[in-house]
Every structure is written in C-alpha cells, then in structure tokens.
Design a protein around this motif. Structure first.
Motif, mmCIF file in Angstrom:
data_model
loop_
_atom_site.group_PDB
_atom_site.id
_atom_site.type_symbol
_atom_site.label_atom_id
_atom_site.label_comp_id
_atom_site.label_asym_id
_atom_site.label_seq_id
_atom_site.Cartn_x
_atom_site.Cartn_y
_atom_site.Cartn_z
ATOM 1 N N LYS A 31 0.800 -1.218 0.000
ATOM 2 C CA LYS A 31 0.000 0.000 0.000
ATOM 3 C C LYS A 31 0.836 1.272 0.000
ATOM 4 N N ALA A 32 2.126 1.139 -0.318
ATOM 5 C CA ALA A 32 2.955 2.329 -0.489
ATOM 6 C C ALA A 32 2.636 3.023 -1.809
ATOM 7 N N MET A 33 2.047 2.276 -2.733
ATOM 8 C CA MET A 33 1.574 2.797 -4.010
ATOM 9 C C MET A 33 0.135 2.336 -4.184
ATOM 10 N N PRO A 34 -0.779 3.211 -4.603
ATOM 11 C CA PRO A 34 -2.174 2.790 -4.760
ATOM 12 C C PRO A 34 -2.332 1.758 -5.865
ATOM 13 N N ASP A 35 -3.248 0.812 -5.660
ATOM 14 C CA ASP A 35 -3.561 -0.116 -6.740
ATOM 15 C C ASP A 35 -4.482 0.589 -7.733
ATOM 16 N N ASP A 36 -4.823 -0.081 -8.814
ATOM 17 C CA ASP A 36 -5.614 0.556 -9.852
ATOM 18 C C ASP A 36 -6.973 1.026 -9.337
ATOM 19 N N ALA A 37 -7.580 0.256 -8.453
ATOM 20 C CA ALA A 37 -8.895 0.622 -7.916
ATOM 21 C C ALA A 37 -8.807 1.907 -7.104
ATOM 22 N N ALA A 38 -7.790 2.013 -6.261
ATOM 23 C CA ALA A 38 -7.624 3.213 -5.444
ATOM 24 C C ALA A 38 -7.286 4.417 -6.304
ATOM 25 N N ALA A 39 -6.473 4.186 -7.331
ATOM 26 C CA ALA A 39 -6.054 5.285 -8.200
ATOM 27 C C ALA A 39 -7.230 5.843 -8.997
ATOM 28 N N LYS A 40 -8.231 5.000 -9.300
ATOM 29 C CA LYS A 40 -9.380 5.458 -10.061
ATOM 30 C C LYS A 40 -10.289 6.351 -9.231
ATOM 31 N N GLY A 41 -10.180 6.270 -7.911
ATOM 32 C CA GLY A 41 -11.017 7.093 -7.045
ATOM 33 C C GLY A 41 -10.639 8.560 -7.082
ATOM 34 N N LEU A 42 -9.425 8.859 -7.479
ATOM 35 C CA LEU A 42 -8.933 10.222 -7.565
ATOM 36 C C LEU A 42 -7.890 10.239 -8.688
ATOM 37 N N PRO A 43 -7.980 11.204 -9.614
ATOM 38 C CA PRO A 43 -6.973 11.257 -10.676
ATOM 39 C C PRO A 43 -5.574 11.145 -10.089
ATOM 40 N N LYS A 44 -4.732 10.364 -10.751
ATOM 41 C CA LYS A 44 -3.452 9.995 -10.145
ATOM 42 C C LYS A 44 -2.621 11.191 -9.721
ATOM 43 N N GLU A 45 -2.559 12.219 -10.571
ATOM 44 C CA GLU A 45 -1.758 13.374 -10.185
ATOM 45 C C GLU A 45 -2.348 14.101 -8.989
ATOM 46 N N GLN A 46 -3.674 13.947 -8.803
ATOM 47 C CA GLN A 46 -4.328 14.612 -7.684
ATOM 48 C C GLN A 46 -3.928 14.008 -6.343
ATOM 49 N N LEU A 47 -3.514 12.754 -6.342
ATOM 50 C CA LEU A 47 -3.018 12.166 -5.103
ATOM 51 C C LEU A 47 -1.799 12.927 -4.603
ATOM 52 N N PHE A 48 -0.958 13.353 -5.529
ATOM 53 C CA PHE A 48 0.216 14.139 -5.155
ATOM 54 C C PHE A 48 -0.169 15.582 -4.863
ATOM 55 N N VAL A 49 -0.942 16.173 -5.734
ATOM 56 C CA VAL A 49 -1.323 17.577 -5.591
ATOM 57 C C VAL A 49 -2.083 17.826 -4.296
ATOM 58 N N SER A 50 -2.895 16.852 -3.877
ATOM 59 C CA SER A 50 -3.718 17.016 -2.674
ATOM 60 C C SER A 50 -3.010 16.604 -1.392
ATOM 61 N N GLY A 51 -1.750 16.153 -1.493
ATOM 62 C CA GLY A 51 -1.016 15.758 -0.297
ATOM 63 C C GLY A 51 -1.312 14.355 0.175
ATOM 64 N N HIS A 52 -1.850 13.500 -0.708
ATOM 65 C CA HIS A 52 -2.135 12.113 -0.355
ATOM 66 C C HIS A 52 -1.040 11.154 -0.821
ATOM 67 N N ALA A 53 -0.018 11.678 -1.466
ATOM 68 C CA ALA A 53 1.127 10.870 -1.881
ATOM 69 C C ALA A 53 2.377 11.734 -1.778
ATOM 70 N N ALA A 54 3.453 11.141 -1.282
ATOM 71 C CA ALA A 54 4.666 11.916 -1.010
ATOM 72 C C ALA A 54 5.532 12.116 -2.242
#
Length: 427
Positions: free
Chosen positions: A243-266
């Motif tokens: 879970k250090a990297m989202p799987d495809d299902a988790a990534a579909k819940g939020l656009p991938k770049e948004q995980l970084f932009v929103s502070g949900h990925a380092a």
C-alpha cells in the motif's frame, strides 16, 4: 508525447473531416499554398501545438495551414495514421516518433537532400542528440525533431519533514524509493496516504529499474524474460501490495496526479509535458522539489524518453511549403520553439539552451530534465512495439493486481509477448 491524454472517440475524430486535401496545391480562391498538418496530443500539448502553428502562420501568410491535433489514447492516432498512409490520403506533414523504428519510413521523404541543398549544419541549430533518432540505419533522415521529454522524481518536502525521512537524493536507487515510500503509508479510503503515485509510466520503469531491458539494442532479440526485469516487476508489485503505491482501484477514485497535488502521496514521477499543469495545481499548498530519476544498479539507462518530430509524406504535393514548415518547427522560428517549450524540450537549440532552461514551474526549473536526458531510454513499447507492449501490460497487471510472482506472470504471458515482438520486427 506524451501519454497522459484524454480519450477522444474515433467518431469524433472522423467528424473533423480529416481528408486528403493535403494533396491540393492551392487553397481555393485565396491562391495561397495549402499545407495540411497532422499533430498528435491533447491537453497542454494540444494547446501548445496550436500556439506553435499560429506562430508559423504569422511568419508565413503566403501559406494557408489546415492543422488537426489527434489524440494518441485508445490507439486513435495509430488507427487514423495507418489508414491514411495505406490509402495514400494523408496530409502534407505528419507528426511521428522515432519509436516507430522505421516501420513507416517508406511513406516519408528523405530529408537529407533538402538539408544539403540549404547548406544546413544540423549540429549547430538542433539541440544536442535530438536529430540522431530520426536517421535510419541506411542513413535516411525520415523526419525533423520537434521535442523530447523525460521524467524527474517530484516529492512533497512537507510530508518528508513530517515523518522524518530524508529528501530523495540524486544517487537514490529504486530500492531507496521503495524504502522511503513505505514510511508514509496510513489511513483508509479517501483518507489513505501513499508513498508514491501509481503513474502510467510505471510499467515501463519496471523494465529498467533493476538494470533490465526489453530487447537488444539491435531489436533482434526479446530480453524481457530476465532476472533483472523480474526483479523490477517484483519491486513495483511489493510497492502496491504494501500500500505504499495505490492499486488501480484506489487510483481510479482520484486522478493519479491529484493524489500528489492534494497531499495524499509523497512522491510523483513527473513528466516534462505535465510540469506546468502540476505546478499550477500545487500552487502554495505545500513545499516541493524534484530529484533526478532513481539510478539503475548497473549505471545504465534509468529514465524514459518520449520524442516527437514532423515528417514530410511522399504523397505531399506541396513539398516546398512542407519543408519550410519542418525547418521552422525544428529550428528556424524562435516563437515556435518557445511554444513547444510548454510541453517539452524543444529541438531549437537556441531556445532549449536559454528560454527552456530558465523556465520556472513552481520551485523548479528544467535543469533536472536536461540532466535526465543523458540516461534516458527511448519509449520502450511505443509505436511499432505497441502490440508486445499490450502483452507487457498484462504481465504488469498479473503481478501488481493479481498478486502473482514475476516468474508466474512470465510463464503465462512471455510466449505471447515474444511472438508479438517478433511479428512487430517482421521476423
């Protein structure tokens, strides 16, 4: 070019009315030279390409340009391009990539005579290393370069500070990235936090992460079924399953770049084509920076190169206008080069070494991209190798989604990949 592209239906493209009008010599009642140009891309690249074309039209009012930008997602570009080439109904000028490895070279005019006639020293006007990929083994120059892109590793400094992890350094390997990424794991669902974003380029990075390669340099031997490639697959599989990297299902819940932009990925694998977009979205939300891509253990290629240029079709009846456009786009028009700089390093040497290098997006400039190009591998599964690339995607998903080992995935899919590779190389 880049690959983060919105899908556009083929029916929508056909509605644009892209026809064989590139074969007409004059533009109706205007008496101007008619030039039909097809470019590939979407989003920021589409916008920048249209700005580039406007600069050309301003400089050459005697040429009337009909320009269409076609997306590459869902094979829309490939379908449109191959159909037009086979039927002889293509435009005067078509964007292409060297990762087609000469597959369509017979449809393109050899540009060497044009270069020689104009007495152009390409080394003096084109960014170092950009022209070479467009020469075929027999010496034919099948296109003029336009841009190149590679990747850097972006990271959220505030997140690193909060967990006490040192910032990524330029000597990091993917093992270092994986170790750091696992320190950020936490939360569930919408509150989940990850170490690194699941990026579309990851399957290709898995090939080279541990020093592997997909095939021999001469394109004669498929080498994907190696211990080094398997180790890269397992590294990324472990990132997902820990879970250090989202799987495809988790990534579909939020656009991938948004995980970084929103502070949900380092961390985020940031392409040169999307730097401005990401920087604008981050704004002042947090402090961030970039490092060069993680090193390969053998000191080999550790980055991926995506490139594009323009070719003149043999069927063009406006070759003089086409050559004028190719020269201007590649090196002769600074305003065109500056427009290209919005989505990649331009082939215009003067612009690349001044304007592009100094562009600031958030806290970063483009120097890390310039540094990364020296160790970049041309898009592994692009163009001519898209069919074996589709099989590689199945191998990737088998490991990262289904939880199989790399050995198990290779045993199941490698025969099909090798067959597709040999067919692509006309063996």
């Amino acid at each position: 070019m880049l690959k983060k592209i919105l899908a556009v239906s083929l029916a929508g493209i056909l509605a644009l009315g892209l026809t064989a009008c590139g074969n007409s010599e004059k533009a109706g009642e205007t008496g101007k030279e008619k030039l039909v140009v097809w470019s590939m891309g979407a989003d920021e690249q589409k916008k920048a390409t249209e700005e580039m074309m406007a600069a050309f039209e301003k400089a050459h009012p005697e040429i009337e340009v009909e320009h269409s930008v076609i997306p590459t997602s869902d094979h829309v570009w490939d379908q449109k391009m191959t159909a037009a080439l086979s039927a002889g109904t293509g435009p005067d000028v078509m964007m292409m990539s060297p990762d087609y490895y000469g597959l369509y070279s017979k449809y393109f005019v050899d540009l060497n005579p044009y270069v020689e006639k104009d007495g152009i020293d390409l080394d003096s006007v084109i960014t170092e290393g950009m022209a070479e990929p467009y020469y075929r083994p027999d010496g034919k120059l099948e296109a003029m370069p336009l841009y190149q892109n590679c990747f850097v590793l972006a990271y959220n400094k505030d997140m690193f500070d909060s967990v006490g992890v040192e910032y990524p350094a330029d000597d990091w390997t993917w093992d270092d990235v994986a170790m750091a990424a696992k320190q950020f794991v936490g939360g569930e669902g919408a509150d989940a936090v990850y170490g690194i974003v699941n990026h579309w380029v990851d399957p290709n990075l898995a090939v080279i992460a541990k020093g592997g390669r997909a095939y021999s340099e001469d394109l004669k031997t498929c080498e994907i079924n190696s211990d080094a490639v398997k180790a890269g697959l397992m590294l990324f599989g472990d990132l997902v399953h820990s879970k250090a990297m989202p799987d495809d299902a988790a990534a579909k819940g939020l656009p991938k770049e948004q995980l970084f932009v929103s502070g949900h990925a380092a961390m985020y694998t940031l392409g040169g084509f999307e730097t401005k977009l990401i920087a604008d979205e981050i704004g002042d939300n947090f402090n961030w920076d970039v490092a060069v891509m993680p090193k390969a253990p053998d000191g080999g290629k550790n980055n991926l190169l995506y490139a594009g240029g323009y070719a003149m079709l043999e069927t063009s009846k406006n070759k003089d206008a086409a050559w004028t456009f190719l020269k201007e786009a590649s090196f002769g028009n600074e305003d065109m080069g500056k427009a290209v700089a919005a989505f990649g390093m331009p082939s215009n040497k003067k612009v690349a070494e001044s304007f592009y290098k100094e562009i600031k997006n958030g806290p970063i400039d483009n120097s890390k991209y310039l540094e990364g190009l020296s160790a970049a591998k041309l898009n592994i599964w692009g163009g001519a190798l898209s069919a074996p690339g589709d099989v590689w995607t199945q191998i990737w998903q088998s490991v990262t989604i289904d939880g199989k080992t790399a050995d198990e995935a290779m045993e199941e899919y490698y025969p099909a990949l090798e067959k597709a590779f040999n067919e692509a190389m006309n063996k």
